[in-house]
Design a protein around this motif. Structure first.
Motif, PDB file in Angstrom:
ATOM      1  N   LEU A 122      33.098  -3.054   3.505  1.00 14.42           N
ATOM      2  CA  LEU A 122      33.672  -3.453   4.779  1.00 14.42           C
ATOM      3  C   LEU A 122      33.949  -2.175   5.557  1.00 14.42           C
ATOM      4  O   LEU A 122      34.770  -1.351   5.143  1.00 14.42           O
ATOM      5  CB  LEU A 122      34.971  -4.240   4.585  1.00 14.42           C
ATOM      6  N   GLY A 123      33.235  -1.983   6.652  1.00 16.66           N
ATOM      7  CA  GLY A 123      33.338  -0.721   7.370  1.00 16.66           C
ATOM      8  C   GLY A 123      33.613  -0.911   8.845  1.00 16.66           C
ATOM      9  O   GLY A 123      33.257  -1.933   9.444  1.00 16.66           O
ATOM     10  N   ALA A 124      34.270   0.085   9.425  1.00 12.10           N
ATOM     11  CA  ALA A 124      34.536   0.092  10.859  1.00 12.10           C
ATOM     12  C   ALA A 124      34.480   1.533  11.350  1.00 12.10           C
ATOM     13  O   ALA A 124      35.182   2.392  10.818  1.00 12.10           O
ATOM     14  CB  ALA A 124      35.897  -0.520  11.167  1.00 12.10           C
ATOM     15  N   ALA A 125      33.653   1.773  12.342  1.00  8.61           N
ATOM     16  CA  ALA A 125      33.566   3.078  12.996  1.00  8.61           C
ATOM     17  C   ALA A 125      34.103   2.928  14.415  1.00  8.61           C
ATOM     18  O   ALA A 125      33.668   2.038  15.157  1.00  8.61           O
ATOM     19  CB  ALA A 125      32.128   3.580  13.021  1.00  8.61           C
ATOM     20  N   ILE A 126      35.068   3.770  14.787  1.00  7.33           N
ATOM     21  CA  ILE A 126      35.735   3.667  16.081  1.00  7.33           C
ATOM     22  C   ILE A 126      35.608   5.011  16.800  1.00  7.33           C
ATOM     23  O   ILE A 126      36.295   5.972  16.438  1.00  7.33           O
ATOM     24  CB  ILE A 126      37.217   3.301  15.910  1.00  7.33           C
ATOM     25  N   PRO A 127      34.750   5.109  17.800  1.00  5.29           N
ATOM     26  CA  PRO A 127      34.643   6.373  18.537  1.00  5.29           C
ATOM     27  C   PRO A 127      35.929   6.732  19.274  1.00  5.29           C
ATOM     28  O   PRO A 127      36.331   7.899  19.288  1.00  5.29           O
ATOM     29  CB  PRO A 127      33.493   6.118  19.513  1.00  5.29           C
ATOM     30  N   ALA A 128      36.583   5.723  19.887  1.00 12.75           N
ATOM     31  CA  ALA A 128      37.805   5.997  20.639  1.00 12.75           C
ATOM     32  C   ALA A 128      38.637   4.733  20.709  1.00 12.75           C
ATOM     33  O   ALA A 128      38.108   3.647  21.009  1.00 12.75           O
ATOM     34  CB  ALA A 128      37.486   6.494  22.049  1.00 12.75           C
TER      35      ALA A 128
ATOM     36  N   GLY B 250      39.173  11.223  11.729  1.00 13.57           N
ATOM     37  CA  GLY B 250      39.859  10.562  10.620  1.00 13.57           C
ATOM     38  C   GLY B 250      38.906   9.735   9.768  1.00 13.57           C
ATOM     39  O   GLY B 250      38.019   9.054  10.290  1.00 13.57           O
ATOM     40  N   ARG B 251      39.092   9.799   8.454  1.00 13.12           N
ATOM     41  CA  ARG B 251      38.278   9.028   7.519  1.00 13.12           C
ATOM     42  C   ARG B 251      39.181   8.399   6.464  1.00 13.12           C
ATOM     43  O   ARG B 251      39.919   9.104   5.776  1.00 13.12           O
ATOM     44  CB  ARG B 251      37.231   9.928   6.834  1.00 13.12           C
ATOM     45  N   VAL B 252      39.117   7.075   6.352  1.00 13.87           N
ATOM     46  CA  VAL B 252      39.899   6.352   5.355  1.00 13.87           C
ATOM     47  C   VAL B 252      38.942   5.532   4.506  1.00 13.87           C
ATOM     48  O   VAL B 252      38.149   4.743   5.031  1.00 13.87           O
ATOM     49  CB  VAL B 252      40.952   5.430   6.006  1.00 13.87           C
ATOM     50  N   SER B 253      39.002   5.726   3.197  1.00 14.19           N
ATOM     51  CA  SER B 253      38.147   4.996   2.268  1.00 14.19           C
ATOM     52  C   SER B 253      39.012   4.402   1.171  1.00 14.19           C
ATOM     53  O   SER B 253      39.843   5.100   0.583  1.00 14.19           O
ATOM     54  CB  SER B 253      37.084   5.923   1.668  1.00 14.19           C
TER      55      SER B 253
ATOM     56  N   THR C 129      41.299   7.445  -0.234  1.00 14.27           N
ATOM     57  CA  THR C 129      41.258   8.801   0.302  1.00 14.27           C
ATOM     58  C   THR C 129      41.481   8.731   1.812  1.00 14.27           C
ATOM     59  O   THR C 129      40.904   7.887   2.497  1.00 14.27           O
ATOM     60  CB  THR C 129      39.914   9.489   0.010  1.00 14.27           C
ATOM     61  N   ILE C 130      42.334   9.613   2.306  1.00 13.11           N
ATOM     62  CA  ILE C 130      42.634   9.712   3.734  1.00 13.11           C
ATOM     63  C   ILE C 130      42.386  11.157   4.152  1.00 13.11           C
ATOM     64  O   ILE C 130      42.970  12.075   3.583  1.00 13.11           O
ATOM     65  CB  ILE C 130      44.085   9.311   4.040  1.00 13.11           C
ATOM     66  N   LYS C 131      41.529  11.350   5.147  1.00 12.30           N
ATOM     67  CA  LYS C 131      41.203  12.688   5.614  1.00 12.30           C
ATOM     68  C   LYS C 131      41.269  12.727   7.138  1.00 12.30           C
ATOM     69  O   LYS C 131      41.009  11.727   7.813  1.00 12.30           O
ATOM     70  CB  LYS C 131      39.811  13.122   5.147  1.00 12.30           C
ATOM     71  N   GLY C 132      41.621  13.890   7.653  1.00  7.19           N
ATOM     72  CA  GLY C 132      41.657  14.079   9.094  1.00  7.19           C
ATOM     73  C   GLY C 132      41.253  15.487   9.457  1.00  7.19           C
ATOM     74  O   GLY C 132      41.765  16.451   8.880  1.00  7.19           O
ATOM     75  N   ARG C 133      40.316  15.610  10.402  1.00  9.39           N
ATOM     76  CA  ARG C 133      39.908  16.946  10.842  1.00  9.39           C
ATOM     77  C   ARG C 133      41.062  17.640  11.549  1.00  9.39           C
ATOM     78  O   ARG C 133      41.376  18.785  11.249  1.00  9.39           O
ATOM     79  CB  ARG C 133      38.687  16.841  11.756  1.00  9.39           C
TER      80      ARG C 133
ATOM     81  N   ASP D 187      40.289   9.263  17.574  1.00  7.62           N
ATOM     82  CA  ASP D 187      39.086   9.890  18.122  1.00  7.62           C
ATOM     83  C   ASP D 187      38.126  10.134  16.962  1.00  7.62           C
ATOM     84  O   ASP D 187      38.415  10.924  16.076  1.00  7.62           O
ATOM     85  CB  ASP D 187      39.445  11.202  18.819  1.00  7.62           C
ATOM     86  N   ASP D 188      36.994   9.414  16.946  1.00  7.68           N
ATOM     87  CA  ASP D 188      36.015   9.524  15.861  1.00  7.68           C
ATOM     88  C   ASP D 188      36.663   9.149  14.521  1.00  7.68           C
ATOM     89  O   ASP D 188      36.809   9.972  13.622  1.00  7.68           O
ATOM     90  CB  ASP D 188      35.431  10.935  15.800  1.00  7.68           C
ATOM     91  N   PHE D 189      37.033   7.873  14.417  1.00  6.74           N
ATOM     92  CA  PHE D 189      37.722   7.355  13.233  1.00  6.74           C
ATOM     93  C   PHE D 189      36.801   6.393  12.491  1.00  6.74           C
ATOM     94  O   PHE D 189      36.060   5.621  13.108  1.00  6.74           O
ATOM     95  CB  PHE D 189      39.006   6.637  13.648  1.00  6.74           C
ATOM     96  N   ALA D 190      36.850   6.423  11.158  1.00  8.26           N
ATOM     97  CA  ALA D 190      36.012   5.543  10.340  1.00  8.26           C
ATOM     98  C   ALA D 190      36.816   5.027   9.152  1.00  8.26           C
ATOM     99  O   ALA D 190      37.604   5.765   8.552  1.00  8.26           O
ATOM    100  CB  ALA D 190      34.761   6.267   9.852  1.00  8.26           C
ATOM    101  N   TYR D 191      36.603   3.753   8.832  1.00  8.52           N
ATOM    102  CA  TYR D 191      37.299   3.101   7.719  1.00  8.52           C
ATOM    103  C   TYR D 191      36.276   2.367   6.870  1.00  8.52           C
ATOM    104  O   TYR D 191      35.355   1.730   7.389  1.00  8.52           O
ATOM    105  CB  TYR D 191      38.350   2.122   8.245  1.00  8.52           C
ATOM    106  N   ASN D 192      36.441   2.451   5.541  1.00  5.53           N
ATOM    107  CA  ASN D 192      35.536   1.750   4.641  1.00  5.53           C
ATOM    108  C   ASN D 192      36.315   1.227   3.453  1.00  5.53           C
ATOM    109  O   ASN D 192      37.188   1.928   2.925  1.00  5.53           O
ATOM    110  CB  ASN D 192      34.412   2.683   4.173  1.00  5.53           C
ATOM    111  N   MET D 193      36.013  -0.005   3.033  1.00  2.10           N
ATOM    112  CA  MET D 193      36.697  -0.611   1.905  1.00  2.10           C
ATOM    113  C   MET D 193      35.703  -1.357   1.022  1.00  2.10           C
ATOM    114  O   MET D 193      34.726  -1.928   1.508  1.00  2.10           O
ATOM    115  CB  MET D 193      37.787  -1.577   2.377  1.00  2.10           C
ATOM    116  N   ARG D 194      35.974  -1.326  -0.284  1.00  2.00           N
ATOM    117  CA  ARG D 194      35.178  -2.052  -1.264  1.00  2.00           C
ATOM    118  C   ARG D 194      36.134  -2.795  -2.186  1.00  2.00           C
ATOM    119  O   ARG D 194      37.057  -2.200  -2.747  1.00  2.00           O
ATOM    120  CB  ARG D 194      34.298  -1.091  -2.071  1.00  2.00           C
ATOM    121  N   MET D 195      35.932  -4.124  -2.311  1.00  2.00           N
ATOM    122  CA  MET D 195      36.814  -4.938  -3.129  1.00  2.00           C
ATOM    123  C   MET D 195      35.988  -6.062  -3.759  1.00  2.00           C
ATOM    124  O   MET D 195      35.807  -7.137  -3.179  1.00  2.00           O
ATOM    125  CB  MET D 195      37.964  -5.522  -2.305  1.00  2.00           C
TER     126      MET D 195
END
Length: 295
Positions: A186-192, A138-141, A108-112, A171-179
């Motif tokens: 596996l997650g990464a939060a990136i404010p900027a 942005g949110r990527v899972s 899933t890919i989402k963006g405000r 700007d306020d980006f987050a990524y999460n993966m499960r394998m």
């Protein structure tokens, strides 16, 4: 005189509100089928080719697309040469979903809000070039489930498509993966962060990046516990489809300050002293030069 009058009549029909409403209803009627459903609240075209739409929802087998609002300025004359030239595009509440929760890959890919400036899409090859992109919220899972079905042993030829981005701002980006069985989370939060000179070549299966810099990176790698690993189906090695070529990733430089990281196993509590099953860094300045990864 007849040609001029005909052209004027066509332009009047194209930009008339009642005509655009008829096109919207007709498109929805034609595209709504058993395996495809589309919703579109409003569609508006303004001279020369500015597109404004709201409430888009498109459901197809294995994927779906949604957009709260899209405003795009498209060049009219470049379309005649087979290029979609977009000087500016603004997307609000966009979403793209591939697969289902129980499929081999579910993403899933989402963006405000997503803003694109000076984009060029070659319609014949689908090569994409973008001067600047800004993604806020942005949110990527991604979930990769074990696929135990027999795979086609014939290698699939790579797709001839390339993507080039001069600058991408997160700007306020987050990524999460499960394998499983390797990664519980596996997650990464990136404010900027800012990435420059991105190149993705699907045919050569290569990804290049000049720089990826920012601050406040928060990453975590959680390994699954033994019970989860034991319950995960094992993929038979003789049915795995061969890759046509290994992917290659090169990055000139990576730099993040004021960051933190965590590595542990699901359910593990840190022991007193140095515990290699629970490693946490809460004050990290990350610098990487000349990164290279293949396969």
């Amino acid at each position: 005189m007849g040609i001029v009058l005909l052209a004027g009549a066509l332009l009047t029909l194209l930009y008339a509100p009642w005509s655009q409403e008829y096109i919207r209803q007709y498109a929805i009627k034609m595209m709504n089928k058993e395996d495809m459903k589309i919703q579109l609240e409003s569609l508006e075209l303004s001279f020369p080719l500015d597109v404004h739409l709201t409430g888009l929802a498109l459901d197809m087998p294995g994927q779906s697309i949604a957009a709260g609002r899209l405003d795009a300025s498209v060049g009219l004359l470049p379309l005649l040469r087979g290029h979609a030239m977009i000087s500016q595009a603004d997307l609000t509440d966009g979403a793209f979903v591939i697969g289902t929760p129980d499929s081999a890959m579910y993403m899933t890919i989402k963006g405000r809000t997503i803003t694109l400036s000076d984009a060029d899409v070659a319609l014949s090859s689908m090569d994409i070039s973008l001067n600047e992109g800004i993604i806020k919220g942005g949110r990527v899972s991604m979930t990769l489930n074990p696929d135990t079905t027999a795979a086609d042993t014939a290698a699939t030829p790579p797709t001839r498509m390339s993507i080039a981005v001069h600058r991408l701002i997160l700007d306020d980006f987050a990524y999460n993966m499960r394998m499983l069985p390797a990664i519980d989370s596996l997650g990464a939060a990136i404010p900027a962060a800012t990435a420059t000179d991105i190149s993705i070549d699907l045919y050569r299966q290569a990804i290049g990046l000049s720089s990826f810099t920012g601050s406040g990176l928060d990453v975590s790698y959680i390994a699954p516990d033994s019970a989860t690993i034991a319950a995960t189906p094992v993929i038979p090695t003789d049915t795995a489809a061969p890759s046509t070529a290994p992917w290659t990733i090169t990055i000139d430089s990576v730099g993040f300050d004021r960051s933190q990281a965590l590595y542990t196993t699901r359910g593990v509590k840190p022991m007193p002293g140095l515990d290699f099953t629970y490693i946490q860094v809460d004050s990290l300045d990350l610098r990487v030069k000349d990164f290279y990864n293949r396969a």
